[in-house]
Design a protein around this motif. Structure first.
Motif, PDB file in Angstrom:
ATOM      1  N   UNK A   5       0.845  -1.227   0.055  1.00  0.00           N
ATOM      2  CA  UNK A   5       0.093  -0.077   0.097  1.00  0.00           C
ATOM      3  C   UNK A   5       0.833   1.169  -0.031  1.00  0.00           C
ATOM      4  N   UNK A   6       1.959   1.340   0.714  1.00  0.00           N
ATOM      5  CA  UNK A   6       2.878   2.439   0.700  1.00  0.00           C
ATOM      6  C   UNK A   6       3.420   2.655  -0.737  1.00  0.00           C
ATOM      7  N   UNK A 196     -10.835   6.894  -4.624  1.00  0.00           N
ATOM      8  CA  UNK A 196     -11.876   7.002  -5.522  1.00  0.00           C
ATOM      9  C   UNK A 196     -13.217   6.844  -4.992  1.00  0.00           C
ATOM     10  N   UNK A 197     -14.084   6.012  -5.329  1.00  0.00           N
ATOM     11  CA  UNK A 197     -15.280   5.858  -4.995  1.00  0.00           C
ATOM     12  C   UNK A 197     -15.416   4.734  -4.024  1.00  0.00           C
ATOM     13  N   UNK A 198     -14.270   4.143  -3.179  1.00  0.00           N
ATOM     14  CA  UNK A 198     -14.153   3.219  -2.596  1.00  0.00           C
ATOM     15  C   UNK A 198     -13.382   3.411  -1.154  1.00  0.00           C
ATOM     16  N   UNK A 199     -13.741   2.601  -0.265  1.00  0.00           N
ATOM     17  CA  UNK A 199     -13.019   2.764   1.080  1.00  0.00           C
ATOM     18  C   UNK A 199     -11.912   1.251   1.124  1.00  0.00           C
ATOM     19  N   UNK A 210      -9.728 -10.515   9.719  1.00  0.00           N
ATOM     20  CA  UNK A 210     -10.496 -10.639   8.603  1.00  0.00           C
ATOM     21  C   UNK A 210     -12.158 -10.765   8.931  1.00  0.00           C
ATOM     22  N   UNK A 211     -12.636 -11.452  10.334  1.00  0.00           N
ATOM     23  CA  UNK A 211     -13.876 -11.363  10.816  1.00  0.00           C
ATOM     24  C   UNK A 211     -14.611  -9.971  11.138  1.00  0.00           C
ATOM     25  N   UNK A 212     -13.540  -9.318  11.807  1.00  0.00           N
ATOM     26  CA  UNK A 212     -13.970  -7.788  12.259  1.00  0.00           C
ATOM     27  C   UNK A 212     -13.789  -7.164  10.893  1.00  0.00           C
ATOM     28  N   UNK A 213     -13.070  -7.273   9.955  1.00  0.00           N
ATOM     29  CA  UNK A 213     -13.065  -6.282   8.665  1.00  0.00           C
ATOM     30  C   UNK A 213     -14.524  -6.657   7.917  1.00  0.00           C
ATOM     31  N   UNK A 214     -14.819  -7.872   7.871  1.00  0.00           N
ATOM     32  CA  UNK A 214     -16.077  -8.573   7.052  1.00  0.00           C
ATOM     33  C   UNK A 214     -17.194  -7.822   7.833  1.00  0.00           C
ATOM     34  N   UNK A 215     -17.229  -7.839   9.349  1.00  0.00           N
ATOM     35  CA  UNK A 215     -18.263  -7.388   9.925  1.00  0.00           C
ATOM     36  C   UNK A 215     -18.741  -6.019   9.772  1.00  0.00           C
ATOM     37  N   UNK A 216     -17.735  -5.047   9.220  1.00  0.00           N
ATOM     38  CA  UNK A 216     -17.702  -3.626   8.889  1.00  0.00           C
ATOM     39  C   UNK A 216     -18.200  -3.714   7.412  1.00  0.00           C
ATOM     40  N   UNK A 224      -6.080  -7.927  -6.309  1.00  0.00           N
ATOM     41  CA  UNK A 224      -5.320  -6.930  -5.749  1.00  0.00           C
ATOM     42  C   UNK A 224      -4.995  -7.256  -4.220  1.00  0.00           C
ATOM     43  N   UNK A 225      -5.499  -8.299  -3.724  1.00  0.00           N
ATOM     44  CA  UNK A 225      -5.628  -8.489  -2.203  1.00  0.00           C
ATOM     45  C   UNK A 225      -5.865  -7.447  -1.287  1.00  0.00           C
ATOM     46  N   UNK A 226      -7.029  -6.934  -1.443  1.00  0.00           N
ATOM     47  CA  UNK A 226      -7.503  -5.828  -0.898  1.00  0.00           C
ATOM     48  C   UNK A 226      -8.670  -5.812  -0.270  1.00  0.00           C
ATOM     49  N   UNK A 227      -8.958  -5.463   0.835  1.00  0.00           N
ATOM     50  CA  UNK A 227     -10.591  -5.239   1.405  1.00  0.00           C
ATOM     51  C   UNK A 227     -11.009  -4.075   1.031  1.00  0.00           C
TER      52      UNK A 227
END
Length: 237
Positions: A5-6, A196-199, A210-216, A224-227
């Protein structure tokens, strides 16, 4: 040294709205302001993951101009050190800067020249990290009538008082790009960026989180291996 990401952010074209200009003689100079460079370093590398040290700071010249002001010139050599997120690796960049102090008193002239020289050297040291630190400004074929590129916006972590909503507030879901919705992710050391139009979610050890990320409401993009998630997506209670 840097994570994906950097590297991605460092490779973005320079946002034209950040570029300032001034005239020097018959030449129009483009530059980035010092506070902009420091904020960019904090945003990309992280607070506490970079520092600088003054290798040398010396007076170069002293004279008096026709207005009887003292004119001093200083030279500074600065070393910028950037660490990875784990502080296991580091990279250093060194450069020189010059500053001029013009004042009625010798002390004020020294202060102005020294500060300007150090600031100039810091900016020049960061320049080697690429476009986001103004390196492309030295390429006269670039940034000419260049369209403004939208850069990722990093949300600051909300305070505890802001996170604690009243029951009436909780009954009305807000848009998902409200940073207060992601207190659980911030508490895990993750960061939310607008691209852009995404977070998108950034941080370390995201697989185990990943479970906490999915919950949001975020989804994983395998290529792209990106959430990520659309900005206009509503949070589901």
């Amino acid at each position: 040294m840097f994570n994906d990401k950097q590297n991605q952010v460092l490779a973005y074209e320079l946002d034209s709205s950040r570029i300032k200009s001034r005239s020097k003689g018959n030449i129009n100079l483009s530059y980035l302001e010092a506070f902009d460079v420091l904020e960019t370093a904090n945003r990309i590398f992280g607070y506490g993951n970079w520092s600088y040290s003054i290798t040398s700071l010396e007076e170069v010249s002293q004279e008096t101009n026709p207005n009887q002001n003292i004119v001093l010139c200083y030279k500074a050599v600065i070393v910028v050190t950037v660490h990875d997120m784990q502080h296991a690796k580091q990279v250093q960049r060194e450069d020189v800067g010059f500053g001029t102090g013009i004042a009625k008193t010798l002390a004020d002239a020294h202060e102005g020249a020294a500060k300007e020289a150090v600031t100039d050297a810091i900016k020049r040291s960061f320049r080697s990290f690429g476009n986001q630190f103004g390196n492309s400004l030295y390429d006269k074929s670039r940034n000419q009538n260049q369209p403004q590129i939208q850069q990722p916006q990093q949300y600051s972590q909300p305070s505890q008082q802001q996170i604690q909503q009243t029951p009436s507030q909780q009954q009305h879901p807000q848009q998902s790009h409200n940073p207060y919705d992601y207190s659980s992710l911030y508490n895990l050391g993750l960061t939310i960026l607008e691209q852009g139009q995404n977070l998108i979610v950034m941080g370390d050890d995201m697989y185990n989180k990943r479970d906490s990320i999915k919950a949001c409401g975020f989804r994983f993009d395998t290529p792209s291996k990106t959430w990520w998630k659309p900005i206009d997506q509503q949070q589901v209670a």
